[in-house]
Design a protein around this motif. Structure first.
Motif, mmCIF file in Angstrom:
data_model
loop_
_atom_site.group_PDB
_atom_site.id
_atom_site.type_symbol
_atom_site.label_atom_id
_atom_site.label_comp_id
_atom_site.label_asym_id
_atom_site.label_seq_id
_atom_site.Cartn_x
_atom_site.Cartn_y
_atom_site.Cartn_z
ATOM 1 N N MET A 1 -1.030 -4.951 8.781
ATOM 2 C CA MET A 1 -0.424 -5.325 7.641
ATOM 3 C C MET A 1 -1.179 -4.065 6.733
ATOM 4 O O MET A 1 -0.536 -3.819 5.793
ATOM 5 C CB MET A 1 -1.300 -6.461 6.704
ATOM 6 C CG MET A 1 -0.440 -7.675 7.509
ATOM 7 S SD MET A 1 1.342 -7.717 7.228
ATOM 8 C CE MET A 1 1.578 -8.068 5.395
ATOM 9 N N LEU A 2 -2.364 -3.648 6.886
ATOM 10 C CA LEU A 2 -3.247 -2.656 5.893
ATOM 11 C C LEU A 2 -1.974 -1.450 5.866
ATOM 12 O O LEU A 2 -1.800 -0.738 4.969
ATOM 13 C CB LEU A 2 -4.463 -2.148 6.462
ATOM 14 C CG LEU A 2 -5.060 -1.172 5.666
ATOM 15 C CD1 LEU A 2 -6.528 -1.492 6.004
ATOM 16 C CD2 LEU A 2 -4.754 0.144 6.327
ATOM 17 N N PHE A 4 1.051 -1.042 6.924
ATOM 18 C CA PHE A 4 2.404 -1.515 6.176
ATOM 19 C C PHE A 4 2.485 -1.515 4.525
ATOM 20 O O PHE A 4 3.092 -1.027 3.927
ATOM 21 C CB PHE A 4 2.913 -2.814 6.711
ATOM 22 C CG PHE A 4 4.151 -3.362 6.002
ATOM 23 C CD1 PHE A 4 5.297 -2.691 6.492
ATOM 24 C CD2 PHE A 4 4.176 -4.371 4.979
ATOM 25 C CE1 PHE A 4 6.654 -3.128 6.030
ATOM 26 C CE2 PHE A 4 5.368 -4.690 4.534
ATOM 27 C CZ PHE A 4 6.408 -4.130 4.994
ATOM 28 N N ASN A 5 1.157 -1.974 4.175
ATOM 29 C CA ASN A 5 0.840 -2.109 2.630
ATOM 30 C C ASN A 5 0.904 -0.773 2.127
ATOM 31 O O ASN A 5 1.430 -0.585 1.073
ATOM 32 C CB ASN A 5 -0.061 -2.977 2.555
ATOM 33 C CG ASN A 5 0.175 -4.460 2.710
ATOM 34 O OD1 ASN A 5 1.255 -5.008 2.612
ATOM 35 N ND2 ASN A 5 -1.056 -5.318 2.875
ATOM 36 N N VAL A 6 0.064 0.124 2.820
ATOM 37 C CA VAL A 6 0.073 1.539 2.231
ATOM 38 C C VAL A 6 1.197 2.160 2.404
ATOM 39 O O VAL A 6 1.610 2.993 1.442
ATOM 40 C CB VAL A 6 -1.096 2.070 3.118
ATOM 41 C CG1 VAL A 6 -1.271 3.491 2.834
ATOM 42 C CG2 VAL A 6 -2.578 1.587 2.789
ATOM 43 N N TRP A 7 2.096 2.005 3.307
ATOM 44 C CA TRP A 7 3.186 2.708 3.757
ATOM 45 C C TRP A 7 4.311 2.359 2.686
ATOM 46 O O TRP A 7 5.023 3.247 1.964
ATOM 47 C CB TRP A 7 3.761 2.319 5.047
ATOM 48 C CG TRP A 7 5.053 3.154 5.234
ATOM 49 C CD1 TRP A 7 5.405 4.349 4.962
ATOM 50 C CD2 TRP A 7 6.233 2.407 6.128
ATOM 51 N NE1 TRP A 7 6.857 4.553 5.643
ATOM 52 C CE2 TRP A 7 7.124 3.526 6.160
ATOM 53 C CE3 TRP A 7 6.254 1.468 7.064
ATOM 54 C CZ2 TRP A 7 8.346 3.405 6.839
ATOM 55 C CZ3 TRP A 7 7.390 1.327 7.685
ATOM 56 C CH2 TRP A 7 8.436 2.240 7.539
ATOM 57 N N ARG A 8 4.251 0.934 2.138
ATOM 58 C CA ARG A 8 5.128 0.595 1.166
ATOM 59 C C ARG A 8 4.764 1.092 -0.282
ATOM 60 O O ARG A 8 5.638 1.437 -0.867
ATOM 61 C CB ARG A 8 5.178 -1.073 1.181
ATOM 62 C CG ARG A 8 6.126 -1.871 0.436
ATOM 63 C CD ARG A 8 5.936 -3.130 0.192
ATOM 64 N NE ARG A 8 4.420 -3.712 -0.170
ATOM 65 C CZ ARG A 8 4.065 -4.751 0.131
ATOM 66 N NH1 ARG A 8 4.808 -5.622 0.255
ATOM 67 N NH2 ARG A 8 2.701 -5.137 -0.567
ATOM 68 N N ARG A 9 3.655 1.124 -0.365
ATOM 69 C CA ARG A 9 3.030 1.635 -1.675
ATOM 70 C C ARG A 9 3.538 2.945 -1.742
ATOM 71 O O ARG A 9 3.797 3.535 -2.990
ATOM 72 C CB ARG A 9 1.516 1.776 -1.835
ATOM 73 C CG ARG A 9 1.200 -0.013 -2.397
ATOM 74 C CD ARG A 9 -0.168 0.281 -2.891
ATOM 75 N NE ARG A 9 -1.224 0.644 -1.927
ATOM 76 C CZ ARG A 9 -1.994 0.114 -1.068
ATOM 77 N NH1 ARG A 9 -1.768 -1.151 -1.105
ATOM 78 N NH2 ARG A 9 -2.998 0.533 -0.549
ATOM 79 N N SER A 195 -0.708 1.049 14.494
ATOM 80 C CA SER A 195 0.171 0.783 13.507
ATOM 81 C C SER A 195 0.691 2.085 12.756
ATOM 82 O O SER A 195 1.909 2.382 12.520
ATOM 83 C CB SER A 195 -0.513 -0.108 12.414
ATOM 84 O OG SER A 195 -0.653 -1.609 13.122
ATOM 85 N N THR A 226 0.460 8.298 2.908
ATOM 86 C CA THR A 226 0.498 7.263 3.870
ATOM 87 C C THR A 226 -0.962 7.608 4.524
ATOM 88 O O THR A 226 -1.648 6.664 4.570
ATOM 89 C CB THR A 226 1.754 6.935 4.845
ATOM 90 O OG1 THR A 226 2.907 6.924 4.257
ATOM 91 C CG2 THR A 226 1.266 5.804 5.809
ATOM 92 N N GLU A 233 -8.573 3.156 2.365
ATOM 93 C CA GLU A 233 -8.685 1.671 2.508
ATOM 94 C C GLU A 233 -9.592 1.486 3.680
ATOM 95 O O GLU A 233 -10.801 0.643 3.474
ATOM 96 C CB GLU A 233 -7.350 1.194 2.925
ATOM 97 C CG GLU A 233 -6.038 0.873 2.202
ATOM 98 C CD GLU A 233 -6.482 0.020 0.924
ATOM 99 O OE1 GLU A 233 -7.099 -1.046 1.385
ATOM 100 O OE2 GLU A 233 -5.598 -0.034 -0.021
#
Length: 252
Positions: A1-2, A4-9, A195, A226, A233
């Motif tokens: 999830m880490l 994915f969340n960074v990529w989304r941001r 990931s 990314t 993080e």
């Protein structure tokens, strides 16, 4: 999830701050074009059938020539990539970024950026050469097992790529320290590393049909944002763990 969340941001940042974040990418793309066109011209005939006769030179000398020319062209692409990651790190930190800040970063990271990129290419060349040698040479069957080891060496080389320039920029390390830290980060955060590898595959497949547009405008910048975001993080997690350990020691 880490990841994915960074990529989304990162994707959201490139949508809402498009004209800010693409500046560094455009300059990076221009400086990488010589290496991109040379690599395409040299490698495309290997994967696409051509009616033109192949060169007379043995494969070893063709590979050596490609390596030498690439090392020369990395004098532009290596520092340009280091500057792009510095641009991304500054943007994620909330600092003002501009064309001028990119050029300043290019000059400040020119030597380290080139040597990191050159070392990266030489390591890959050594791994590929050894893999191909032990796979195809007339050697005892037991020694062919070494080709498997070198294959996994190539896989691991790919796995540490997201950490290299981001570590060098964020932690201000030398080339040797950068590799050491990148290897340790990749091994200590295997889930994140896998990931990142998956996300990069998705990004490559996404950008491939749009390469003429995405390469000069978005591709490198999204990768850099990314990678630096993920490293930020991880560093925060290490800092929280260190603070918790210090608190536990003081209580005891």
């Amino acid at each position: 999830m880490l990841v994915f969340n960074v990529w989304r941001r990162a994707l959201g940042m490139h949508y809402f701050e498009f004209f800010t974040v693409i500046r560094g990418n455009i300059l990076w793309a221009i400086l990488c074009l010589p290496l991109f066109f040379f690599s395409s011209d040299a490698l495309l005939p290997l994967v696409v059938e051509s009616s033109e006769p192949a060169e007379e030179l043995p494969p070893f000398f063709l590979g050596l020539r490609f390596l030498v020319y690439s090392l020369v062209l990395l004098a532009l692409a290596g520092p340009a990539t280091a500057a792009l990651y510095d641009f991304a790190a500054s943007n994620l930190a909330g600092d003002h970024v501009s064309m001028r800040s990119y050029w300043e970063s290019l000059k400040a990271n020119f030597i380290r950026g080139y040597f990191l990129a050159a070392a990266n290419l030489l390591i890959l060349a050594a791994l590929v050469l050894n893999f191909w040698f032990y796979l195809t040479a007339d050697v005892p069957q037991l020694m062919r097992i070494l080709s498997i080891l070198f294959f996994w060496g190539i896989v691991f080389w790919v796995a540490i790529q997201p950490y290299l320039f981001s570590v060098m920029i964020r932690l201000d390390t030398s080339v040797l320290q950068t590799y050491r830290n990148a290897v340790l980060l990749a091994l200590d955060n295997l889930g994140v590393t896998i990931s990142l590898f998956a996300v990069q595959l998705v990004m490559l497949f996404f950008f491939f049909p749009l390469i003429a547009i995405a390469y000069p405008v978005l591709a490198g910048s999204i990768f850099a944002h990314t990678h630096v975001g993920v490293l930020n993080e991880l560093l925060d997690q290490y800092e929280e763990k260190r603070s918790a350990d210090e608190a536990a020691q003081s209580d005891s």
